[in-house]
Design an enzyme around this catalytic site. Structure first.
Site, PDB file in Angstrom:
ATOM      1  N   SER A 189       0.848  -1.190   0.000  1.00  0.00           N
ATOM      2  CA  SER A 189       0.000   0.000   0.000  1.00  0.00           C
ATOM      3  C   SER A 189       0.879   1.233   0.000  1.00  0.00           C
ATOM      4  CB  SER A 189      -0.888   0.008   1.248  1.00  0.00           C
ATOM      5  OG  SER A 189      -1.526   1.250   1.439  1.00  0.00           O
ATOM      6  N   TYR A 202      -1.525  -1.152  10.563  1.00  0.00           N
ATOM      7  CA  TYR A 202      -1.736  -1.470   9.150  1.00  0.00           C
ATOM      8  C   TYR A 202      -0.540  -1.033   8.307  1.00  0.00           C
ATOM      9  CZ  TYR A 202      -3.884  -1.320   4.484  1.00  0.00           C
ATOM     10  OH  TYR A 202      -4.161  -1.485   3.147  1.00  0.00           O
TER      11      TYR A 202
END
Length: 297
Positions: A189, A202
């Site tokens: 990401s 995350y």
């Protein structure tokens, strides 16, 4: 009809504003999102680039995993669809789309944060498809926490197990079955490069996925197994409305990218297909950033 090959302006291609707050209980369902995400259902056209391949896709019910599964099937691959049991309604729709593409779809509900479930996905793929040569690990856990003192050990552990441990378990179980020419694709990401302050756990896993895949790429390349990564930016998926973002962030979600909008899952799929296909035979340990122009190293 527009396909992924149609010449178009990327700025105005999709919804160019933020989104109304629409909280869902996790894990969230694509069928309840407004506007409905584009997973390539009507737009992705295959060209036979993965004919005869045997794929395992995690997080295949919705979002990026769903888009990858649809694309793989339309390129000629049979697909095992991994998803959480609570996502059955979305998974059934993906099964239908894979079958309409003329390929075999295998439904495999379960939580990949459980080691036996994660390893069992590989064994199920080998049993159902007669082997395995393509893995796309897309499933991820993202829950925003504004204050690190409120980030529980339980959530931290679950995020690590879902995003990092599952990748390790699946790859470790799969390697003995993977023939030369096989491909493994991890999903990082932009958070791995530009972490948001409310996504500590995350973002940490996404940086870890990139590093893990780069290390695996070097180890497995001599076996003829290529490992690469796709690193999306902000993408319109159920992850965002089921705790991934605070409700007050939704009206501006994705608007800070140079394209001025969030991405759609269908825009991620071609990167997975490219990395899966033999046309990328000399691409090893690479990260393809599909993030609307957000600068990363």
């Amino acid at each position: 009809m527009r396909t992924q090959f149609t010449f178009t302006d990327p700025v105005s291609l999709y919804h160019a504003e933020g989104f109304e707050p629409q909280p869902q209980e996790g894990p969230g369902l694509a069928g309840q999102l407004s506007p409905e995400p584009d997973h390539g259902e009507e737009t992705y056209r295959g060209t036979g680039r993965l004919e005869g391949r045997r794929a395992l896709v995690t997080g295949a019910d919705s979002g990026i995993g769903r888009a990858a599964a649809i694309a793989f099937a339309r390129e000629g691959a049979d697909v095992v669809l991994s998803y959480l049991p609570g996502e059955q309604a979305d998974a059934n729709e993906v099964e239908r789309l894979v079958q309409e593409a003329g390929r075999k779809a295998v439904l495999a509900p379960g939580d990949v944060s459980d080691e036996q479930v994660a390893r069992g996905l590989v064994r199920r793929t080998v049993e159902e498809l007669g082997g395995i040569d393509l893995i796309a690990v897309v499933a991820g856990k993202q829950q925003h926490v504004e204050d690190v003192t409120q980030l529980s050990s339980e959530q931290f552990d679950e995020t690590m197990r879902t995003n990092l441990y599952a990748l390790h378990w699946i790859v470790q179980e799969a390697v003995p079955h993977l023939p030369p020419g096989s491909t493994i694709i991890g999903t990082s990401s932009v958070q791995g490069y530009q972490p948001s302050p409310n996504l500590v756990d995350y973002a940490t896993t996404k940086a870890g996925i990139t590093t893990m895949c780069k290390a695996l790429a070097q180890q497995l390349a001599p076996k003829g197994i290529r490992v690469n990564v796709v690193a999306p930016g902000p993408v319109w998926t159920p992850l965002q409305v089921s705790g991934g973002q605070p409700d007050d962030a939704m009206p501006s979600f994705g608007t800070s990218t140079p394209l001025g909008r969030a991405g759609q899952p269908a825009e991620m799929a071609p990167a997975y297909v490219f990395l899966a296909s033999p046309e990328s035979s000399y691409v090893v340990g690479e990260v393809i950033n599909v993030n609307g122009g957000m600068p990363v190293p």
